[in-house]
Design a protein around this motif. Structure first.
Motif, mmCIF file in Angstrom:
data_model
loop_
_atom_site.group_PDB
_atom_site.id
_atom_site.type_symbol
_atom_site.label_atom_id
_atom_site.label_comp_id
_atom_site.label_asym_id
_atom_site.label_seq_id
_atom_site.Cartn_x
_atom_site.Cartn_y
_atom_site.Cartn_z
ATOM 1 N N ASP A 22 7.864 11.483 0.928
ATOM 2 C CA ASP A 22 8.276 11.203 2.306
ATOM 3 C C ASP A 22 7.677 12.240 3.251
ATOM 4 N N PHE A 23 7.665 13.502 2.827
ATOM 5 C CA PHE A 23 7.080 14.579 3.632
ATOM 6 C C PHE A 23 5.595 14.323 3.887
ATOM 7 N N VAL A 24 4.883 13.903 2.839
ATOM 8 C CA VAL A 24 3.454 13.617 2.978
ATOM 9 C C VAL A 24 3.241 12.430 3.918
ATOM 10 N N LEU A 25 4.023 11.377 3.726
ATOM 11 C CA LEU A 25 3.835 10.177 4.529
ATOM 12 C C LEU A 25 4.178 10.373 6.000
ATOM 13 N N ARG A 26 5.088 11.280 6.290
ATOM 14 C CA ARG A 26 5.433 11.527 7.685
ATOM 15 C C ARG A 26 4.210 11.964 8.482
ATOM 16 N N LYS A 27 3.250 12.605 7.788
ATOM 17 C CA LYS A 27 2.051 13.096 8.460
ATOM 18 C C LYS A 27 0.811 12.330 7.988
ATOM 19 N N TRP A 28 0.975 11.048 7.674
ATOM 20 C CA TRP A 28 -0.136 10.301 7.077
ATOM 21 C C TRP A 28 -1.372 10.265 7.962
ATOM 22 N N GLU A 29 -1.204 10.311 9.279
ATOM 23 C CA GLU A 29 -2.379 10.209 10.149
ATOM 24 C C GLU A 29 -3.296 11.428 10.068
ATOM 25 N N GLY A 42 -7.621 7.631 -0.190
ATOM 26 C CA GLY A 42 -7.644 7.236 1.212
ATOM 27 C C GLY A 42 -6.424 6.429 1.602
ATOM 28 N N LEU A 43 -6.590 5.674 2.644
ATOM 29 C CA LEU A 43 -5.485 4.941 3.233
ATOM 30 C C LEU A 43 -4.911 3.875 2.304
ATOM 31 N N THR A 44 -5.771 3.145 1.596
ATOM 32 C CA THR A 44 -5.229 2.080 0.747
ATOM 33 C C THR A 44 -4.389 2.625 -0.394
ATOM 34 N N ASN A 45 -4.713 3.790 -0.890
ATOM 35 C CA ASN A 45 -3.891 4.408 -1.927
ATOM 36 C C ASN A 45 -2.508 4.737 -1.369
ATOM 37 N N ALA A 46 -2.455 5.293 -0.159
ATOM 38 C CA ALA A 46 -1.165 5.627 0.457
ATOM 39 C C ALA A 46 -0.350 4.362 0.733
ATOM 40 N N ILE A 47 -1.030 3.295 1.146
ATOM 41 C CA ILE A 47 -0.329 2.031 1.385
ATOM 42 C C ILE A 47 0.270 1.514 0.085
ATOM 43 N N TYR A 48 -0.527 1.518 -0.975
ATOM 44 C CA TYR A 48 -0.039 1.004 -2.249
ATOM 45 C C TYR A 48 1.097 1.862 -2.806
ATOM 46 N N SER A 63 8.865 1.412 3.459
ATOM 47 C CA SER A 63 8.406 0.143 4.031
ATOM 48 C C SER A 63 7.849 0.364 5.437
ATOM 49 N N TYR A 64 8.498 1.207 6.218
ATOM 50 C CA TYR A 64 8.016 1.500 7.567
ATOM 51 C C TYR A 64 6.650 2.174 7.532
ATOM 52 N N TYR A 65 6.500 3.171 6.642
ATOM 53 C CA TYR A 65 5.207 3.846 6.521
ATOM 54 C C TYR A 65 4.130 2.834 6.130
ATOM 55 N N MET A 66 4.440 2.007 5.143
ATOM 56 C CA MET A 66 3.474 1.018 4.668
ATOM 57 C C MET A 66 3.042 0.109 5.820
ATOM 58 N N ASN A 67 3.990 -0.366 6.591
ATOM 59 C CA ASN A 67 3.657 -1.256 7.697
ATOM 60 C C ASN A 67 2.834 -0.556 8.772
ATOM 61 N N ASP A 68 3.162 0.693 9.077
ATOM 62 C CA ASP A 68 2.366 1.445 10.054
ATOM 63 C C ASP A 68 0.929 1.591 9.588
ATOM 64 N N MET A 69 0.757 1.919 8.308
ATOM 65 C CA MET A 69 -0.598 2.086 7.781
ATOM 66 C C MET A 69 -1.349 0.763 7.729
#
Length: 131
Positions: A22-29, A42-48, A63-69
């Motif tokens: 969750d900590f990593v995903l909060r700063k995914w950009e 890359g991005l597709t790995n984080a989405i998956y 789910s929110y992170y996935m949708n944002d990405m």
């Protein structure tokens, strides 16, 4: 790691792993190379991974992170290119893109992730992300 922690019924480890991702995903950009669609880191790995974690934990945050990405991914594709999902690198602050052909890094990687999500299936080949 979450499955391993579940197999030994280590609730504290499960919670710790969820918090770390969750900590990593909060700063995914900035932390997950959103400027690249590559499959391994890359991005597709984080989405998956977000997709899998949502199914494993039922935590809406993933789910929110996935949708944002996913929104970011689909909004940054140049639909006029022959290889829509080739390895794309771009500056998040302008529209300059670098397209390179790549199998795992582009068409195949993004297509596998999108198909998994659309069809609600989990691959039996998650080891692919470990290379």
């Amino acid at each position: 790691m979450i499955k391993a922690a579940r197999s030994i019924d280590d609730v504290l480890l499960i919670k710790k792993l969820q918090q770390e991702f969750d900590f990593v995903l909060r700063k995914w950009e900035t932390d997950i190379r959103p400027n690249s669609l590559i499959l391994c880191h890359g991005l597709t790995n984080a989405i998956y991974n977000s997709y899998i974690l949502f199914h494993e934990t039922q935590e809406e945050t993933f789910s929110y992170y996935m949708n944002d990405m996913l929104v970011f991914l689909l909004n940054h594709i140049n639909w006029n290119k022959k290889y829509l999902f080739s390895d794309v690198s771009m500056d998040l602050h302008d529209s300059n893109c670098r397209y390179e052909m790549g199998i795992l890094e582009g068409e195949l990687g993004v297509s596998l992730v999108l198909n998994a999500i659309i069809h609600n299936v989990k691959w039996q080949t998650d080891w692919l992300f470990l290379y």
